[in-house]
Design a protein around this motif. Structure first.
Motif, PDB file in Angstrom:
ATOM      1  N   ASP A   1      -8.114 -13.690   1.927  1.00 46.65           N
ATOM      2  CA  ASP A   1      -7.256 -12.538   2.224  1.00 46.65           C
ATOM      3  C   ASP A   1      -8.039 -11.229   2.219  1.00 46.65           C
ATOM      4  N   GLY A   2      -9.331 -11.282   2.014  1.00 49.10           N
ATOM      5  CA  GLY A   2     -10.148 -10.070   2.069  1.00 49.10           C
ATOM      6  C   GLY A   2     -10.329  -9.364   0.746  1.00 49.10           C
ATOM      7  N   CYS A   3      -9.776  -9.925  -0.341  1.00 44.27           N
ATOM      8  CA  CYS A   3      -9.954  -9.328  -1.681  1.00 44.27           C
ATOM      9  C   CYS A   3      -9.499  -7.868  -1.745  1.00 44.27           C
ATOM     10  N   ASP A   4      -8.469  -7.535  -1.007  1.00 51.78           N
ATOM     11  CA  ASP A   4      -7.915  -6.176  -1.135  1.00 51.78           C
ATOM     12  C   ASP A   4      -6.867  -6.197  -2.247  1.00 51.78           C
ATOM     13  N   PHE A   5      -6.502  -5.027  -2.738  1.00 51.41           N
ATOM     14  CA  PHE A   5      -5.369  -4.943  -3.659  1.00 51.41           C
ATOM     15  C   PHE A   5      -4.084  -5.091  -2.838  1.00 51.41           C
ATOM     16  N   ASP A   6      -3.115  -5.813  -3.384  1.00 51.00           N
ATOM     17  CA  ASP A   6      -1.890  -6.055  -2.618  1.00 51.00           C
ATOM     18  C   ASP A   6      -1.193  -4.743  -2.247  1.00 51.00           C
ATOM     19  N   PHE A   7      -1.273  -3.742  -3.119  1.00 49.51           N
ATOM     20  CA  PHE A   7      -0.527  -2.502  -2.847  1.00 49.51           C
ATOM     21  C   PHE A   7      -1.257  -1.559  -1.890  1.00 49.51           C
ATOM     22  N   LEU A   8      -2.498  -1.950  -1.476  1.00 52.75           N
ATOM     23  CA  LEU A   8      -3.241  -1.096  -0.542  1.00 52.75           C
ATOM     24  C   LEU A   8      -3.181  -1.599   0.890  1.00 52.75           C
ATOM     25  N   GLU A   9      -2.641  -2.785   1.076  1.00 56.49           N
ATOM     26  CA  GLU A   9      -2.622  -3.341   2.422  1.00 56.49           C
ATOM     27  C   GLU A   9      -1.692  -2.524   3.315  1.00 56.49           C
ATOM     28  N   HIS A  10      -1.874  -2.765   4.628  1.00 55.56           N
ATOM     29  CA  HIS A  10      -1.101  -2.047   5.634  1.00 55.56           C
ATOM     30  C   HIS A  10       0.396  -2.197   5.358  1.00 55.56           C
ATOM     31  N   GLY A  11       1.133  -1.146   5.514  1.00 56.47           N
ATOM     32  CA  GLY A  11       2.575  -1.237   5.302  1.00 56.47           C
ATOM     33  C   GLY A  11       3.192   0.114   5.574  1.00 56.47           C
ATOM     34  N   ALA A  12       4.143   0.476   4.755  1.00 53.33           N
ATOM     35  CA  ALA A  12       4.837   1.750   4.948  1.00 53.33           C
ATOM     36  C   ALA A  12       3.846   2.911   4.855  1.00 53.33           C
ATOM     37  N   ASP A  13       4.099   3.970   5.636  1.00 48.83           N
ATOM     38  CA  ASP A  13       3.241   5.151   5.576  1.00 48.83           C
ATOM     39  C   ASP A  13       3.350   5.826   4.217  1.00 48.83           C
ATOM     40  N   VAL A  14       2.247   6.398   3.773  1.00 48.32           N
ATOM     41  CA  VAL A  14       2.275   7.232   2.569  1.00 48.32           C
ATOM     42  C   VAL A  14       2.568   8.658   3.039  1.00 48.32           C
ATOM     43  N   PRO A  15       3.544   9.348   2.434  1.00 44.99           N
ATOM     44  CA  PRO A  15       3.861  10.694   2.934  1.00 44.99           C
ATOM     45  C   PRO A  15       2.724  11.681   2.695  1.00 44.99           C
ATOM     46  N   GLU A  16       2.643  12.657   3.568  1.00 45.62           N
ATOM     47  CA  GLU A  16       1.716  13.782   3.355  1.00 45.62           C
ATOM     48  C   GLU A  16       2.121  14.511   2.072  1.00 45.62           C
ATOM     49  N   PRO A  17       1.142  15.040   1.332  1.00 48.26           N
ATOM     50  CA  PRO A  17       1.500  15.735   0.093  1.00 48.26           C
ATOM     51  C   PRO A  17       2.338  16.982   0.377  1.00 48.26           C
ATOM     52  N   GLU A  18       3.330  17.191  -0.469  1.00 48.11           N
ATOM     53  CA  GLU A  18       4.080  18.449  -0.355  1.00 48.11           C
ATOM     54  C   GLU A  18       3.222  19.562  -0.945  1.00 48.11           C
ATOM     55  N   ILE A  19       3.351  20.737  -0.397  1.00 50.51           N
ATOM     56  CA  ILE A  19       2.553  21.865  -0.888  1.00 50.51           C
ATOM     57  C   ILE A  19       3.521  22.878  -1.495  1.00 50.51           C
ATOM     58  N   HIS A  20       3.506  22.948  -2.807  1.00 49.73           N
ATOM     59  CA  HIS A  20       4.416  23.882  -3.486  1.00 49.73           C
ATOM     60  C   HIS A  20       3.636  24.757  -4.431  1.00 49.73           C
TER      61      HIS A  20
END
Ligand code: FES
Length: 575
Positions: A556-575
């Motif tokens: 499976d490529g020895c990646d972490f399960d939570f780093l694999e391709h999937g939902a987009d990570v949102p851009e950081p909010e700037i406050h």
């Protein structure tokens, strides 16, 4: 091609362009560093992710190369910012750099995400840095160019060339056999690494840099340029100029990386006689891009593409010779009918356009297809009851007689057990035995260390034996050689069949049939499995704990399960 971006479309505009309290803070702090609005206003901000460190000899020049990149970025109207990342010096990082490849990938992704960056230059090359940087950049999705560190100069000892890794293993056995002196060994230590740059055999570094180029993520020819060649800083400056345009064009990894580009890269890997490690990294990079690759695809492509790069450990020469012979563009030109020339690359041209003028200058180093050094590609994928999810082997670097072999197992339960036994003169072992190492996998090693080229038992080395069949769930250095079956999946630490092998069991390997079979009945294996006790986890806290809880298996490529391709990570909010 999408329309060129406007300055207000830049990601960094959110940090610098708004008329609010936070943007005031960002701008005033840039002024604190000594920059003025002319430095950043309306300009793409280029993050230079640099894996330089004092302890990474392969990357010793990257500090200077970052300056070359900055020169190019400034010439093209961009704003360069250097961001250091974990260096992952292969010889020094313990227990193994593979424990930290995903760490670098996370760091790269989050450095780019959390800062006002519009495009990235990735500086790396020592083994895990190439996949780590690229995996992170793929997940972040900004335009990016990988600038390979490039191979070091050839080693030299008494006028003979020395290759990184490969000649260390070779002369270590000669020393163990009493064939060279301590003084010879000291001279080899002086001569084997003569300049900055990566290993100059076809190890993981050279393999992965070539794969990055074949994927279209470098400038043409960049991966073969020796680190000490004056063309190398020039390449970095060109990359600096080009990345600015890539931002305006919005030429992201998603527009470059396709199933066709990965197929090109795998074919190049096979033709290079590349490191077995590459399979794990290519699977992981592809999955980050949302492209599923199976070991069967590697094997099918392996059967179509011969090894034509005559570079150690499969061949005779070194990466410096490969560069003089025309480098990767020349190799790809030989393969042109097997590659998809329409694949897009970082310079905005297709792979076919990039290699149109390439030529082979030394036909012994880059062979024609009918003068191949091995008729099939670099990596064979084996399966059977010992490796239900697969194992890999580099038959081109193995003794021919061991490509079809049946012998009794000598089992080592872990590395320390192996190290204690292998030097014993009364070890019950012959050249026909099969050495088996357990607990060397992703969770068991931990981190799947490069232990797969098990040493030949001392008594056999003295008798002149230089290759034996060896099987493990670990990896081996790309500079290593021999009949080593690696990446057995699932690994022994999680109860894969490798955990059930006992000394004296018979193991059969047939590379042509892609078969790896343990001659023990299913009933007996079921009994052994029922009696098997899972070992305690390696780590109770820290990064190691996160690693062991989330790491995938080799296929499976020895990646972490939570780093694999999937939902987009949102851009950081700037406050
Ligand atoms: Fe850095 Fe081999 S040690 S590439």
């Amino acid at each position: 091609m999408t329309a060129r971006k406007k300055p207000e479309d830049l990601r960094s505009h959110r940090w610098f362009g708004a008329d609010d309290l936070r943007s005031f803070g960002h701008r005033s702090r840039m002024r604190q560093i000594g920059y003025d609005a002319d430095d950043w206003r309306g300009k793409p901000v280029i993050g230079i992710i640099n894996t330089w460190s004092d302890i990474n000899a392969c990357h010793a020049h990257l500090r200077a190369r970052a300056e070359d990149v900055k020169r190019g970025v400034l010439q093209a109207g961009g704003f360069p910012l250097e961001l250091p990342a974990i260096s992952l010096a292969e010889p020094f990082v313990k227990p193994t750099t593979m424990l930290y490849r995903n760490f670098l990938a996370m760091e790269t992704e989050e450095l780019l995400r959390s800062h006002p960056i519009d495009g990235a230059i990735l500086l790396g090359g020592c083994d895990k840095t190439t996949p780590g940087l690229i995996m992170g950049a793929i997940s972040m999705g900004l335009p990016a160019i990988f600038c390979p560190a490039g191979p070091m100069l050839r080693g030299n000892w008494r006028g003979q060339t020395l290759g990184s890794g490969s000649d260390v293993w070779k002369y270590w056995d000669e020393k163990r056999a009493g064939k060279i002196t301590e003084a010879d060994w000291a001279d080899i230590e002086n001569g084997i690494a003569r300049s900055f740059g990566t290993c100059m055999t076809m190890g993981t570094a050279a393999t992965m840099m070539a794969i990055a180029e074949a994927l279209g993520l470098t400038l043409p020819g960049a991966s073969s340029l020796p680190a000490a060649d004056a063309g190398h800083p020039r390449m970095c400056a060109v990359a600096g100029r080009r990345i600015v345009d890539m931002v305006w064009e919005d030429l992201t990894p998603a527009k470059i990386l396709t199933p066709a580009s990965f197929e090109n890269a795998i074919k190049v890997h096979m033709a290079m006689g590349g490191s077995t490690n590459a399979i794990i990294h290519v699977v992981a990079m592809a999955r980050r891009a949302g492209i599923a690759l199976s070991l069967e695809q590697f094997d099918a492509l392996s059967r179509q593409v011969p090894v034509i790069a005559n570079v150690r450990p499969s061949g005779a020469h070194l990466m410096e010779d490969f560069f003089y012979a025309g480098g990767l563009p020349a190799l790809m030109k030989v393969l042109v009918d097997k590659l998809d020339g329409n694949a897009m690359t970082a310079n905005g041209r297709t792979l076919g356009e990039n290699i149109a003028r390439a030529e082979v200058f030394h036909p012994d180093v880059i062979r024609s297809l009918d003068q191949a050094i091995y008729a099939e590609g670099a990596t064979a994928v084996l399966k059977g009851n010992l490796a239900p999810r697969g194992a890999v082997m580099k038959p081109s670097a193995a003794d021919r007689r061991l490509r079809q072999h049946r012998g009794k197992a000598v089992v080592f339960r872990d590395y320390n057990h192996m190290a204690a036994e292998i030097e014993r003169d009364d070890l019950d072992v012959t050249p026909d035995h099969v050495l088996v190492l357990q607990s060397a996998g992703p969770k068991g090693g931990p981190g799947m260390p490069e232990w797969g080229m098990l040493p030949i038992p001392r008594k056999l080395v003295r008798a002149g034996v230089r290759d034996m069949l060896r099987i493990s769930d670990g990896r081996m250095s790309g500079t290593s050689y021999g009949a080593c079956i690696l990446h057995v999946s699932p690994e022994s630490f999680v109860g894969g069949p490798l955990a059930l092998v006992k000394t004296g069991d018979e193991i059969e390997v047939d590379v042509a049939q892609r078969r790896l079979h343990l001659h023990v009945s299913d009933e007996e294996l079921a009994k052994r499995k029922a009696a098997w006790v899972a070992p305690a986890p390696r780590y109770e806290r820290g990064y190691g704990r996160m690693f062991q809880e989330h790491i995938g298996q080799a296929d499976d490529g020895c990646d972490f399960d939570f780093l694999e391709h999937g939902a987009d990570v949102p851009e950081p909010e700037i406050h």
